[in-house]
Design a protein around this motif. Structure first.
Motif, PDB file in Angstrom:
ATOM      1  N   LEU A  33       0.818  -1.210   0.000  1.00 29.54           N
ATOM      2  CA  LEU A  33       0.000   0.000   0.000  1.00 29.54           C
ATOM      3  C   LEU A  33       0.854   1.263   0.000  1.00 29.54           C
ATOM      4  CD1 LEU A  33      -2.889  -0.919   2.490  1.00 29.54           C
ATOM      5  CD2 LEU A  33      -3.041  -0.621   0.010  1.00 29.54           C
ATOM      6  N   LYS A  34       2.043   1.158   0.654  1.00 27.13           N
ATOM      7  CA  LYS A  34       2.955   2.305   0.699  1.00 27.13           C
ATOM      8  C   LYS A  34       4.249   1.920  -0.011  1.00 27.13           C
ATOM      9  CE  LYS A  34       1.159   4.133   5.045  1.00 27.13           C
ATOM     10  NZ  LYS A  34       1.489   4.531   6.443  1.00 27.13           N
ATOM     11  N   PRO A  35       4.229   1.943  -1.313  1.00 33.36           N
ATOM     12  CA  PRO A  35       5.431   1.533  -2.042  1.00 33.36           C
ATOM     13  C   PRO A  35       6.537   2.571  -1.921  1.00 33.36           C
ATOM     14  CG  PRO A  35       3.794   2.358  -3.578  1.00 33.36           C
ATOM     15  CD  PRO A  35       3.131   2.338  -2.229  1.00 33.36           C
ATOM     16  N   SER A  36       7.781   2.113  -1.794  1.00 34.63           N
ATOM     17  CA  SER A  36       8.943   3.001  -1.741  1.00 34.63           C
ATOM     18  C   SER A  36       9.536   3.117  -3.138  1.00 34.63           C
ATOM     19  CB  SER A  36       9.995   2.446  -0.776  1.00 34.63           C
ATOM     20  OG  SER A  36      10.417   1.169  -1.205  1.00 34.63           O
ATOM     21  N   PHE A  37       9.825   4.353  -3.539  1.00 32.60           N
ATOM     22  CA  PHE A  37      10.356   4.589  -4.872  1.00 32.60           C
ATOM     23  C   PHE A  37      11.878   4.507  -4.835  1.00 32.60           C
ATOM     24  CE2 PHE A  37       6.217   6.639  -4.862  1.00 32.60           C
ATOM     25  CZ  PHE A  37       5.661   6.135  -6.028  1.00 32.60           C
ATOM     26  N   ASP A  38      12.423   3.750  -5.755  1.00 31.74           N
ATOM     27  CA  ASP A  38      13.873   3.596  -5.849  1.00 31.74           C
ATOM     28  C   ASP A  38      14.386   4.309  -7.092  1.00 31.74           C
ATOM     29  OD1 ASP A  38      13.993   2.126  -3.563  1.00 31.74           O
ATOM     30  OD2 ASP A  38      13.991   0.179  -4.560  1.00 31.74           O
ATOM     31  N   TYR A  39      15.650   4.745  -6.985  1.00 28.39           N
ATOM     32  CA  TYR A  39      16.323   5.400  -8.100  1.00 28.39           C
ATOM     33  C   TYR A  39      17.488   4.525  -8.547  1.00 28.39           C
ATOM     34  CZ  TYR A  39      13.684   9.514  -6.635  1.00 28.39           C
ATOM     35  OH  TYR A  39      12.680  10.372  -6.299  1.00 28.39           O
ATOM     36  N   SER A  40      17.755   4.559  -9.808  1.00 27.15           N
ATOM     37  CA  SER A  40      18.798   3.696 -10.361  1.00 27.15           C
ATOM     38  C   SER A  40      19.759   4.512 -11.196  1.00 27.15           C
ATOM     39  CB  SER A  40      18.183   2.585 -11.224  1.00 27.15           C
ATOM     40  OG  SER A  40      19.183   1.794 -11.824  1.00 27.15           O
ATOM     41  N   SER A  41      21.048   4.168 -11.099  1.00 28.97           N
ATOM     42  CA  SER A  41      22.086   4.792 -11.898  1.00 28.97           C
ATOM     43  C   SER A  41      23.099   3.733 -12.277  1.00 28.97           C
ATOM     44  CB  SER A  41      22.762   5.933 -11.116  1.00 28.97           C
ATOM     45  OG  SER A  41      23.755   6.552 -11.923  1.00 28.97           O
ATOM     46  N   GLN A  42      23.949   4.065 -13.225  1.00 29.72           N
ATOM     47  CA  GLN A  42      24.965   3.114 -13.653  1.00 29.72           C
ATOM     48  C   GLN A  42      26.201   3.842 -14.141  1.00 29.72           C
ATOM     49  OE1 GLN A  42      23.037   0.922 -16.811  1.00 29.72           O
ATOM     50  NE2 GLN A  42      23.892   2.258 -18.391  1.00 29.72           N
ATOM     51  N   THR A  43      27.300   3.117 -14.149  1.00 27.52           N
ATOM     52  CA  THR A  43      28.569   3.631 -14.642  1.00 27.52           C
ATOM     53  C   THR A  43      29.286   2.516 -15.371  1.00 27.52           C
ATOM     54  OG1 THR A  43      30.660   4.665 -14.010  1.00 27.52           O
ATOM     55  CG2 THR A  43      29.748   3.059 -12.495  1.00 27.52           C
ATOM     56  N   ILE A  44      30.226   2.892 -16.242  1.00 25.19           N
ATOM     57  CA  ILE A  44      30.935   1.899 -17.058  1.00 25.19           C
ATOM     58  C   ILE A  44      32.437   2.115 -16.894  1.00 25.19           C
ATOM     59  CG2 ILE A  44      31.375   1.060 -19.398  1.00 25.19           C
ATOM     60  CD1 ILE A  44      28.540   1.790 -20.133  1.00 25.19           C
ATOM     61  N   LEU A  45      33.151   1.010 -16.643  1.00 25.16           N
ATOM     62  CA  LEU A  45      34.609   1.032 -16.503  1.00 25.16           C
ATOM     63  C   LEU A  45      35.245   0.347 -17.695  1.00 25.16           C
ATOM     64  CD1 LEU A  45      35.138   0.064 -12.749  1.00 25.16           C
ATOM     65  CD2 LEU A  45      35.368   2.322 -13.779  1.00 25.16           C
ATOM     66  N   TYR A  46      36.345   0.914 -18.178  1.00 24.39           N
ATOM     67  CA  TYR A  46      37.140   0.281 -19.230  1.00 24.39           C
ATOM     68  C   TYR A  46      38.315  -0.425 -18.566  1.00 24.39           C
ATOM     69  CZ  TYR A  46      40.324  -0.408 -23.127  1.00 24.39           C
ATOM     70  OH  TYR A  46      41.175  -0.974 -24.041  1.00 24.39           O
ATOM     71  N   THR A  47      38.468  -1.725 -18.851  1.00 25.91           N
ATOM     72  CA  THR A  47      39.500  -2.538 -18.195  1.00 25.91           C
ATOM     73  C   THR A  47      40.705  -2.802 -19.077  1.00 25.91           C
ATOM     74  OG1 THR A  47      38.481  -4.629 -18.915  1.00 25.91           O
ATOM     75  CG2 THR A  47      37.717  -3.673 -16.830  1.00 25.91           C
ATOM     76  N   GLY A  48      40.499  -3.000 -20.374  1.00 32.29           N
ATOM     77  CA  GLY A  48      41.602  -3.337 -21.270  1.00 32.29           C
ATOM     78  C   GLY A  48      42.131  -4.742 -21.075  1.00 32.29           C
ATOM     79  N   LEU A  49      41.376  -5.598 -20.368  1.00 32.98           N
ATOM     80  CA  LEU A  49      41.853  -6.964 -20.094  1.00 32.98           C
ATOM     81  C   LEU A  49      41.841  -7.844 -21.333  1.00 32.98           C
ATOM     82  CD1 LEU A  49      40.083  -7.591 -16.669  1.00 32.98           C
ATOM     83  CD2 LEU A  49      42.484  -7.027 -17.070  1.00 32.98           C
ATOM     84  N   ALA A  50      40.899  -7.612 -22.222  1.00 37.82           N
ATOM     85  CA  ALA A  50      40.772  -8.486 -23.389  1.00 37.82           C
ATOM     86  C   ALA A  50      41.586  -8.000 -24.575  1.00 37.82           C
ATOM     87  CB  ALA A  50      39.294  -8.605 -23.784  1.00 37.82           C
ATOM     88  N   SER A  51      41.583  -6.701 -24.834  1.00 41.33           N
ATOM     89  CA  SER A  51      42.242  -6.183 -26.038  1.00 41.33           C
ATOM     90  C   SER A  51      43.218  -5.059 -25.739  1.00 41.33           C
ATOM     91  CB  SER A  51      41.191  -5.679 -27.032  1.00 41.33           C
ATOM     92  OG  SER A  51      40.418  -4.632 -26.442  1.00 41.33           O
ATOM     93  N   GLY A  52      43.569  -4.859 -24.479  1.00 48.44           N
ATOM     94  CA  GLY A  52      44.474  -3.777 -24.135  1.00 48.44           C
ATOM     95  C   GLY A  52      45.894  -4.040 -24.582  1.00 48.44           C
ATOM     96  N   SER A  53      46.730  -2.978 -24.610  1.00 51.27           N
ATOM     97  CA  SER A  53      48.123  -3.099 -25.035  1.00 51.27           C
ATOM     98  C   SER A  53      48.934  -3.811 -23.970  1.00 51.27           C
ATOM     99  CB  SER A  53      48.712  -1.714 -25.303  1.00 51.27           C
ATOM    100  OG  SER A  53      48.654  -0.926 -24.114  1.00 51.27           O
TER     101      SER A  53
END
Length: 790
Positions: A33-53
């Motif tokens: 009856l009293k739903p709580s509203f949630d907020y969502s965010s995201q971020t992206i990291l570059y690792t270079g593990l697969a194709s890095g120098s």
């Protein structure tokens, strides 16, 4: 299970299938009856593990190594240590906020934090550099996310203070807020951060959902900072540890190599060795040449000595020559005398045999003496001349030369013997020196190889360290954004899911109960369990059966049973004028009395003379009337009450006259009876007619003994079974005991079946609203034609 049976099962429990989903859906509605509203965010990291120098030029792509590296990074992100640092950094930031700032923490949750924070916690908040500008040590991507009015140095010190407080005990506020329930700072809340690799790329997406937009953004920003720092420290610390290990081992290997080389140097000094292998080779060559020369001179000396000895033998035979000459003169004189004697003997005129024999003897002596003189002459010649026939006087100069040569050779051999002693002494020095030098050189070689291997490992470790530094530089390519709109609630989806779950759960339970239903149920299922032939079945006599003309159905089922009984006797081709039918049951209250009464009544209506013998002590009684329960009404289940006014349940005495219905006493003498006449005689009963069918009801087989002869002599035995009961081992044991006496004469009737089961005998039941129902039923039975189409 057929489709029509499934539909019947659903319709039977329809209200339950509707009620349970509605109840569960209602509970979800109340809880949300009293739903709580949630907020969502995201971020992206570059690792270079697969194709890095990489610094390693020969490094190739390894699918499993790449996956392992991503797994390690994801585990670092989800580790408790990372979550603890994020929580403390977020708490430190909020504690240092001078007032509520929606960009970092909304007013609602800022006030809640102020209320639950103990006053002593603020003693750990640093304000030494408040108002001073300090150089930002965080990454450039975090600079614009970090509050500008908070001093970074004070912030880092506050983080350090709260971390020390958290680790000091398990009773302080920081430890409790991390490990107990909290929407923003607890480990449980931060464990909801999702980290996943984007397809097969070098990117990792971090997403978080929480009830405050500022907290959502800042949590991801702090996560980026902590994750990059921790991952870099782990990678570089591992590489540094390896490099330090190889450096320490290289120093040890260098010392060992130096010790081995110094040992060789001291050894060469002590034995005056410049180059052992060249020196030993030169000594060996000289000694070998000297040995060859020594052997040659020994051979020459031996030859000279042998020639000298031979010459000396030639020079020392003068005595032997003189002796041989005297001996030769003597033998010549003896030969002359002997020749004279022979000549005188031959000259004599006496030719007798004795004289001839004496002459022959003398001649033989003369021949022997000539032979000796010849040999002596030859031997004397050999003494006076060499083997080559040279005179002895010519051998003297040669003897002198051989003597001088022999002395020269002896002198040279004495000098060479002294040299051999010197060489032997040199060999005694060089022999153990060679073994020791070999051992020392091997030690140097091993130390050198170890040194080179460690040096190679050190170079690889340094190369790997540099490569790790390149690969550990995580970069944030997409900073966390500030969520403006909350995530839509899943209330509707939860309500629908709860309703579906409730319906599927109830439906599954119903199917399971139906599948594991081990009751006799109907004739088909009972025949598999009992392994007997059925005569028919009788439904429950309900007060409200919900069908039209229910008495007709009852009457028709009794007719079918009666018809099957008659057909049984026809197939048996029995010529007995009286047919004895026994009604049996393994337990009480199976319905023997009701069925026997109605079968007797039907046989009588068919013009047969019937006698029904019932046990007066154990007559089955119908249970008392009961009211329909509220649950049955609510769930829409059939009315379970029995129609006691039904003619089908009337007593046998009301359906048969006194001569056709008799009661007997069940006592110890009853087990001796062979037929119905013995029962009548035992109970003092008499008949005024001869019956065609005698129906005898026996007590339950489990609770009472039974007359074996009567069962064996009967023409038909009918086992009465309730449809809603389980067939136990005791029931089967009682049945197995009578089977040897009944054989194929034992059949069964199922009593009290569900109304739907009798359709297998009488066809569709005439229920209310039958036209629409019949069309639906025909559709599910795949019957799309009417009678007029046939």
């Amino acid at each position: 299970m057929k489709i029509i049976e499934l539909i019947r099962l659903i319709l039977k429990h329809l209200r339950l299938l509707i009620a349970v989903p509605l109840i569960l859906a209602g509970l979800v509605i109340l809880l949300t009856l009293k739903p709580s509203f949630d907020y969502s965010s995201q971020t992206i990291l570059y690792t270079g593990l697969a194709s890095g120098s990489s610094i390693e030029m020969e490094k190739t792509f390894n699918y499993f190594a790449t996956n392992t590296a991503f797994d390690n990074l994801l585990n670092i992100i989800k580790s408790r240590e990372t979550q603890e640092e994020i929580s403390i950094r977020l708490l430190s930031q909020h504690l240092m906020l001078p007032k509520a700032d929606p960009k970092y923490l909304s007013s609602k949750y800022y006030n809640e934090l102020k209320e639950k924070i103990p006053s002593y916690i603020y003693n750990y908040v640093s304000n030494e550099n408040a108002g001073l500008e300090t150089e930002n040590t965080s990454s450039e991507s975090d600079n614009y996310l970090f509050p500008t009015y908070i001093n970074r140095a004070d912030y880092e010190k506050t983080v350090k203070n709260l971390t020390a407080l958290m680790k000091s005990s398990d009773t302080n506020f920081v430890y409790e807020i991390l490990n107990y329930e909290d929407d923003h700072y607890s480990i449980k809340a931060l464990s909801e951060i999702k980290a996943e690799r984007i397809s097969n790329s070098d990117l990792i997406k971090l997403s978080y959902q929480v009830n405050d937009p500022g907290v959502c953004q800042q949590t991801l920003a702090i996560l980026n900072e902590v994750c990059i720092k921790n991952y870099k420290n782990i990678k570089e610390n591992n590489s540094d540890a390896v490099v330090k290990y190889f450096e320490s081992q290289l120093e040890i290997a260098n010392q060992n190599l130096k010790k081995a080389e110094d040992k060789l140097l001291e050894f060469n000094k002590s034995y005056n060795i410049i180059n052992y292998y060249e020196q030993s080779k030169a000594v060996a060559v000289v000694k070998e040449d000297m040995l060859v020369d020594y052997k040659n001179k020994k051979a020459q000396l031996a030859g000279a000595e042998a020639a000298t000895k031979r010459l000396e033998e030639k020079l020392n035979i003068q005595e032997k020559v003189q002796s041989k000459s005297n001996n030769l003169i003597e033998k010549k004189k003896q030969l002359g005398d002997l020749t004279f004697t022979i000549a005188m003997a031959e000259a004599s005129a006496n030719n007798d045999a004795e004289n001839n024999k004496n002459i022959e003897k003398l001649k033989n002596q003369a021949e022997a003496l000539k032979s000796d003189i010849k040999n002596s002459v030859e031997e004397l010649y050999s003494y006076q001349n060499s083997l080559e026939g040279l005179p002895v006087n010519k051998l003297l100069p040669e003897w002198m030369e051989n003597v001088v040569e022999s002395e020269n050779l002896r002198a040279k051999l004495r000098v060479m013997d002294e040299d051999n002693k010197s060489f032997q002494e040199q060999y005694e020095v060089y022999a153990p020196a060679g073994a020791n030098i070999k051992r020392i050189e091997r030690e140097i070689s091993v130390s050198e190889q170890g040194y080179l291997e460690i040096l190679h490992g050190l170079n690889l470790a340094k190369l790997k360290s540099q490569d790790n530094e390149l690969s550990s530089n995580l970069k944030m390519v997409d900073p966390p954004y500030f969520p403006l709109n909350p995530i839509p609630t899943k209330r509707k989806l939860l309500i629908i899911a709860a309703a579906l779950f409730g319906g599927l759960l109830v439906f599954g339970i119903i199917l399971i109960m139906e599948y594991f239903d081990d009751t006799l149920k109907n004739t088909k299922k009972a025949a598999k369990i009992l392994k007997l032939s059925p005569l028919g079945m009788i439904p429950k006599i309900l007060l409200n059966p919900n069908i039209n003309n229910f008495p007709f159905i009852q009457n028709r089922l009794i007719e079918i049973i009666t018809q099957n009984i008659k057909q049984f006797f026809i197939n048996q081709e029995s010529e007995k004028p009286v047919k004895t039918i026994l009604f049996l049951s393994t337990t009480e209250m199976e319905g023997k009395t009701v069925l026997a009464s109605n079968i007797s009544k039907k046989l009588k209506e068919d013009g047969k003379k019937v006698l029904y013998l019932n046990n007066s002590n154990t007559q089955e009684k119908i249970q008392q009337q009961r009211k329909i329960s509220f649950i049955n009404k609510f769930l829409g289940y059939p009315d379970p009450r029995i129609d006691f006014d039904s003619p089908f349940l009337s007593k046998a005495s009301n359906q048969l006259n006194a001569s056709e219905y008799k009661e007997y006493n069940f006592n110890k003498d009853f087990n001796k009876v062979n037929n119905y006449s013995d029962i009548l005689e035992l109970n003092g009963l008499k008949l005024d007619f001869e019956p065609e069918y005698v129906l005898i009801e026996l007590p339950s087989l489990i609770n009472n003994n039974y007359p074996i002869d009567l069962i064996s002599n009967s023409d038909l035995s009918i086992l009465i079974c309730r449809s809603n009961r389980l067939w136990s081992e005791a029931d089967q044991a009682a049945l197995n005991n009578i089977l040897p006496f009944t054989g194929t004469k034992l059949n069964f009737i199922v009593n009290g079946v569900e109304l739907k089961e009798v359709e297998s005998l009488v066809g569709d039941l005439p229920k209310k609203g039958s036209k629409f129902r019949k069309k639906i039923k025909n559709m599910f039975n795949f019957q799309f034609y009417s009678k007029n189409q046939i």
